[in-house]
Motif scaffolding. Structure first.
Motif, PDB file in Angstrom:
ATOM      1  N   ALA A 286      48.125  43.893  41.676  1.00  0.00           N
ATOM      2  CA  ALA A 286      46.712  43.519  41.815  1.00  0.00           C
ATOM      3  C   ALA A 286      46.423  42.176  41.156  1.00  0.00           C
ATOM      4  CB  ALA A 286      45.823  44.600  41.212  1.00  0.00           C
ATOM      5  N   HIS A 287      46.889  41.988  39.940  1.00  0.00           N
ATOM      6  CA  HIS A 287      46.645  40.723  39.254  1.00  0.00           C
ATOM      7  C   HIS A 287      47.324  39.564  39.977  1.00  0.00           C
ATOM      8  CE1 HIS A 287      45.638  42.727  35.116  1.00  0.00           C
ATOM      9  NE2 HIS A 287      44.633  42.764  35.969  1.00  0.00           N
ATOM     10  N   ALA A 288      48.478  39.839  40.582  1.00  0.00           N
ATOM     11  CA  ALA A 288      49.157  38.805  41.371  1.00  0.00           C
ATOM     12  C   ALA A 288      48.300  38.411  42.571  1.00  0.00           C
ATOM     13  CB  ALA A 288      50.522  39.301  41.819  1.00  0.00           C
ATOM     14  N   ILE A 289      47.733  39.397  43.258  1.00  0.00           N
ATOM     15  CA  ILE A 289      46.841  39.100  44.384  1.00  0.00           C
ATOM     16  C   ILE A 289      45.667  38.255  43.916  1.00  0.00           C
ATOM     17  CG2 ILE A 289      45.171  40.099  45.996  1.00  0.00           C
ATOM     18  CD1 ILE A 289      47.039  42.475  46.341  1.00  0.00           C
ATOM     19  N   GLU A 290      45.029  38.678  42.829  1.00  0.00           N
ATOM     20  CA  GLU A 290      43.865  37.943  42.332  1.00  0.00           C
ATOM     21  C   GLU A 290      44.228  36.492  42.019  1.00  0.00           C
ATOM     22  OE1 GLU A 290      40.951  40.511  39.816  1.00  0.00           O
ATOM     23  OE2 GLU A 290      42.968  41.244  39.395  1.00  0.00           O
ATOM     24  N   HIS A 291      45.397  36.303  41.407  1.00  0.00           N
ATOM     25  CA  HIS A 291      45.813  34.956  41.027  1.00  0.00           C
ATOM     26  C   HIS A 291      46.067  34.084  42.254  1.00  0.00           C
ATOM     27  CE1 HIS A 291      47.571  31.690  38.781  1.00  0.00           C
ATOM     28  NE2 HIS A 291      48.691  31.799  39.467  1.00  0.00           N
ATOM     29  N   VAL A 292      46.883  34.577  43.188  1.00  0.00           N
ATOM     30  CA  VAL A 292      47.229  33.745  44.351  1.00  0.00           C
ATOM     31  C   VAL A 292      46.027  33.520  45.260  1.00  0.00           C
ATOM     32  CG1 VAL A 292      49.652  34.465  44.284  1.00  0.00           C
ATOM     33  CG2 VAL A 292      48.041  35.693  45.770  1.00  0.00           C
ATOM     34  N   GLU A 293      45.056  34.408  45.216  1.00  0.00           N
ATOM     35  CA  GLU A 293      43.852  34.252  46.031  1.00  0.00           C
ATOM     36  C   GLU A 293      42.712  33.582  45.270  1.00  0.00           C
ATOM     37  OE1 GLU A 293      43.653  34.823  49.178  1.00  0.00           O
ATOM     38  OE2 GLU A 293      45.589  35.821  49.452  1.00  0.00           O
ATOM     39  N   ASN A 294      43.047  33.013  44.093  1.00  0.00           N
ATOM     40  CA  ASN A 294      42.085  32.258  43.294  1.00  0.00           C
ATOM     41  C   ASN A 294      40.844  33.083  42.977  1.00  0.00           C
ATOM     42  OD1 ASN A 294      41.324  29.932  41.858  1.00  0.00           O
ATOM     43  ND2 ASN A 294      40.181  29.106  43.608  1.00  0.00           N
ATOM     44  N   TYR A 295      41.062  34.372  42.701  1.00  0.00           N
ATOM     45  CA  TYR A 295      40.014  35.307  42.267  1.00  0.00           C
ATOM     46  C   TYR A 295      38.880  35.471  43.289  1.00  0.00           C
ATOM     47  CZ  TYR A 295      42.679  34.667  38.060  1.00  0.00           C
ATOM     48  OH  TYR A 295      43.711  34.589  37.177  1.00  0.00           O
ATOM     49  N   THR A 296      39.213  35.272  44.561  1.00  0.00           N
ATOM     50  CA  THR A 296      38.232  35.547  45.615  1.00  0.00           C
ATOM     51  C   THR A 296      38.255  37.019  46.017  1.00  0.00           C
ATOM     52  OG1 THR A 296      39.847  34.897  47.320  1.00  0.00           O
ATOM     53  CG2 THR A 296      38.314  33.195  46.529  1.00  0.00           C
ATOM     54  N   TRP A 297      39.290  37.745  45.630  1.00  0.00           N
ATOM     55  CA  TRP A 297      39.352  39.193  45.862  1.00  0.00           C
ATOM     56  C   TRP A 297      38.622  39.912  44.733  1.00  0.00           C
ATOM     57  CZ3 TRP A 297      43.016  42.839  48.478  1.00  0.00           C
ATOM     58  CH2 TRP A 297      43.494  42.321  49.684  1.00  0.00           C
ATOM     59  N   ARG A 298      37.888  40.952  45.066  1.00  0.00           N
ATOM     60  CA  ARG A 298      37.339  41.839  44.045  1.00  0.00           C
ATOM     61  C   ARG A 298      38.494  42.533  43.327  1.00  0.00           C
ATOM     62  NH1 ARG A 298      33.747  42.005  48.221  1.00  0.00           N
ATOM     63  NH2 ARG A 298      31.516  41.920  47.707  1.00  0.00           N
ATOM     64  N   HIS A 299      38.332  42.702  42.022  1.00  0.00           N
ATOM     65  CA  HIS A 299      39.393  43.335  41.234  1.00  0.00           C
ATOM     66  C   HIS A 299      39.729  44.725  41.773  1.00  0.00           C
ATOM     67  CE1 HIS A 299      41.831  44.466  37.791  1.00  0.00           C
ATOM     68  NE2 HIS A 299      41.058  45.523  37.592  1.00  0.00           N
ATOM     69  N   GLY A 300      38.714  45.516  42.084  1.00  0.00           N
ATOM     70  CA  GLY A 300      38.961  46.866  42.565  1.00  0.00           C
ATOM     71  C   GLY A 300      39.707  46.895  43.889  1.00  0.00           C
ATOM     72  N   ASP A 301      39.383  45.965  44.784  1.00  0.00           N
ATOM     73  CA  ASP A 301      40.104  45.891  46.055  1.00  0.00           C
ATOM     74  C   ASP A 301      41.581  45.586  45.816  1.00  0.00           C
ATOM     75  OD1 ASP A 301      37.730  46.390  47.344  1.00  0.00           O
ATOM     76  OD2 ASP A 301      37.442  44.335  48.045  1.00  0.00           O
ATOM     77  N   ALA A 302      41.839  44.653  44.886  1.00  0.00           N
ATOM     78  CA  ALA A 302      43.221  44.307  44.576  1.00  0.00           C
ATOM     79  C   ALA A 302      43.954  45.484  43.931  1.00  0.00           C
ATOM     80  CB  ALA A 302      43.261  43.090  43.649  1.00  0.00           C
ATOM     81  N   VAL A 303      43.268  46.229  43.060  1.00  0.00           N
ATOM     82  CA  VAL A 303      43.878  47.398  42.423  1.00  0.00           C
ATOM     83  C   VAL A 303      44.212  48.468  43.463  1.00  0.00           C
ATOM     84  CG1 VAL A 303      43.442  49.342  40.846  1.00  0.00           C
ATOM     85  CG2 VAL A 303      42.898  47.007  40.142  1.00  0.00           C
ATOM     86  N   ALA A 304      43.334  48.640  44.444  1.00  0.00           N
ATOM     87  CA  ALA A 304      43.594  49.628  45.493  1.00  0.00           C
ATOM     88  C   ALA A 304      44.898  49.307  46.221  1.00  0.00           C
ATOM     89  CB  ALA A 304      42.429  49.670  46.475  1.00  0.00           C
ATOM     90  N   VAL A 305      45.053  48.064  46.626  1.00  0.00           N
ATOM     91  CA  VAL A 305      46.294  47.654  47.287  1.00  0.00           C
ATOM     92  C   VAL A 305      47.470  47.770  46.322  1.00  0.00           C
ATOM     93  CG1 VAL A 305      47.493  45.757  48.451  1.00  0.00           C
ATOM     94  CG2 VAL A 305      45.052  46.128  48.859  1.00  0.00           C
ATOM     95  N   GLY A 306      47.228  47.414  45.054  1.00  0.00           N
ATOM     96  CA  GLY A 306      48.292  47.502  44.055  1.00  0.00           C
ATOM     97  C   GLY A 306      48.791  48.914  43.847  1.00  0.00           C
ATOM     98  N   MET A 307      47.898  49.903  43.922  1.00  0.00           N
ATOM     99  CA  MET A 307      48.325  51.290  43.774  1.00  0.00           C
ATOM    100  C   MET A 307      49.205  51.730  44.941  1.00  0.00           C
ATOM    101  SD  MET A 307      45.193  53.424  41.996  1.00  0.00           S
ATOM    102  CE  MET A 307      43.831  52.797  42.984  1.00  0.00           C
ATOM    103  N   VAL A 308      48.861  51.291  46.141  1.00  0.00           N
ATOM    104  CA  VAL A 308      49.701  51.629  47.288  1.00  0.00           C
ATOM    105  C   VAL A 308      51.054  50.930  47.160  1.00  0.00           C
ATOM    106  CG1 VAL A 308      49.904  51.554  49.805  1.00  0.00           C
ATOM    107  CG2 VAL A 308      47.685  51.994  48.751  1.00  0.00           C
ATOM    108  N   TYR A 309      51.045  49.684  46.647  1.00  0.00           N
ATOM    109  CA  TYR A 309      52.312  48.961  46.451  1.00  0.00           C
ATOM    110  C   TYR A 309      53.242  49.725  45.510  1.00  0.00           C
ATOM    111  CZ  TYR A 309      55.664  45.332  45.247  1.00  0.00           C
ATOM    112  OH  TYR A 309      56.835  44.640  45.053  1.00  0.00           O
ATOM    113  N   VAL A 310      52.730  50.181  44.357  1.00  0.00           N
ATOM    114  CA  VAL A 310      53.621  50.872  43.416  1.00  0.00           C
ATOM    115  C   VAL A 310      53.989  52.259  43.929  1.00  0.00           C
ATOM    116  CG1 VAL A 310      53.003  49.592  41.344  1.00  0.00           C
ATOM    117  CG2 VAL A 310      51.670  51.616  41.971  1.00  0.00           C
ATOM    118  N   ALA A 311      53.126  52.858  44.749  1.00  0.00           N
ATOM    119  CA  ALA A 311      53.505  54.128  45.370  1.00  0.00           C
ATOM    120  C   ALA A 311      54.664  53.912  46.336  1.00  0.00           C
ATOM    121  CB  ALA A 311      52.305  54.739  46.092  1.00  0.00           C
ATOM    122  N   GLU A 312      54.600  52.835  47.114  1.00  0.00           N
ATOM    123  CA  GLU A 312      55.709  52.493  48.016  1.00  0.00           C
ATOM    124  C   GLU A 312      56.976  52.186  47.217  1.00  0.00           C
ATOM    125  OE1 GLU A 312      56.089  52.466  51.214  1.00  0.00           O
ATOM    126  OE2 GLU A 312      54.078  52.556  52.095  1.00  0.00           O
TER     127      GLU A 312
END
Length: 361
Positions: A249-275
């Motif tokens: 999630a923090h990687a997404i936020e960084h590369v997207e210059n914090y245009t992503w909501r933190h919660g949206d990034a965390v949601a994707v991040g949880m699926v990433y670590v589940a995978e």
């Protein structure tokens, strides 16, 4: 109508108060020795500031009100320096205090201002977003961002109190309310399965401000964080489980210059670590599918459709606070809900495969 708040202790250090009519308690929480208060707030909560300022002025305290930029734009060295100057110009001493009103970015900033001024003054956190209530304002993590990553500069500084009034969520944009549920769902996966069951039983009730379901979800998520933080304030061991999904999630936020909501990034991040855990043989297909199902039921994303490629995200993840040397470390589930563990040094093929699985087609 004022009601007795729910009180959740965070160890023996401070309490989280959840209820309505809490602003009148601010004066008593600060005590008679506090003569000056820096009240910082996000732009979206101006309507709350007159009542909070009036409560803080009890006992003829001096209240200095500063509106900070919105969201992550507040968490910069420039804003921090301006607040330090304000404290100096108004002669703030160690007996004075900071009160931060707003979302997670505001409470992160307010906490770090308090931690760094005169090596530490008191701070009271008043979170006004769901994300701030269940995560950022509780636990004493404070910080700002740099060009190299999120929250790389900060300090552990426990608040004197956290005041949560769920009714203020009535003015929160619907998309921000949904994003905040990601941190609630995270608490369900790592510690409290009832959270997941409540959402799965009625996703719309989980989004109903003023309803009993959302209030219970807030209380349960705060309880999870309070128990973890009380056992491990400085993230030496157990507290890392609160970062479930956050490395990606923090990687997404960084590369997207914090245009992503933190919660949206965390949601994707949880699926990433589940995978990732699935590829490591720790998670079966049904629990992997449950991640996507519960997130999508409330409108959270489970795919990354941004512009960054795998290598850019990997570079950002290597700067994560959990990384040790060149060893990537992830919080994952070991076979079931509420069984968090660490996956250290996952194979490159697993990392790439998990990325491909969450990459939007």
């Amino acid at each position: 109508m004022t009601e007795d708040p729910v009180v959740i202790p965070v160890g023996g250090a401070y309490n989280v108060l959840i209820g309505t009519g809490l602003w009148d308690r601010l004066g008593g929480l600060l005590g008679d020795q506090t003569q000056r208060v820096l009240l910082i707030h996000a732009p979206g909560v101006r309507h709350l500031i007159p009542a909070i300022e009036a409560a803080l002025r009890q006992g003829e305290r001096k209240v200095v009100v500063v509106e900070t930029p919105d969201a992550e734009q507040a968490k910069t060295a420039t804003v921090l320096t301006e607040l330090w100057s304000t404290l100096g110009q108004h002669d703030f001493t160690r007996s004075d205090a900071v009160v931060a009103v707003g979302g997670g970015a505001t409470t992160d900033l307010g906490g770090y201002v308090a931690a760094s001024w005169l090596r530490g003054v008191r701070v009271i956190q008043v979170p006004t977003t769901l994300l701030g209530m269940v995560d950022a304002a509780v636990g004493g993590k404070t910080g700002i961002n740099t060009a190299e990553g999120k929250n790389l500069v900060g300090a552990f500084h426990e608040p004197a109190a956290v005041l949560i009034d769920p009714s203020v969520l009535e003015t929160l944009p619907a998309r921000d309310l949904v994003a905040g549920l990601a941190e609630v769902i995270k608490c369900g996966f790592i510690a409290d399965p009832v959270i997941l069951e409540l959402i799965e039983a009625d996703p719309q009730a989980a989004l109903a401000v003023g309803g009993e379901v959302l209030r219970e979800l807030i209380q349960r998520a705060v309880q999870v964080k309070a128990e973890v933080v009380a056992a491990d304030l400085r993230e030496s061991s157990l507290r890392e489980i609160l970062n479930y999904g956050h490395t990606f999630a923090h990687a997404i936020e960084h590369v997207e210059n914090y245009t992503w909501r933190h919660g949206d990034a965390v949601a994707v991040g949880m699926v990433y670590v589940a995978e990732l855990a699935h590829r490591a043989g720790l998670l079966d297909e049904s629990l992997l599918a449950r991640h996507r199902a519960v997130l999508s039921s409330v409108g959270l994303p489970f795919e990354y459709g941004g512009a960054a490629d795998f290598e850019a995200l990997m570079t950002a993840m290597r700067r994560d606070k959990k990384t040790r040397g060149s060893l990537l470390r992830f919080v994952v589930l070991d076979g079931d809900v509420a069984r968090p563990t660490r996956l250290e040094g996952p194979e490159g093929a697993w990392l790439r495969g998990a990325y491909d699985a969450v990459r939007a087609s």
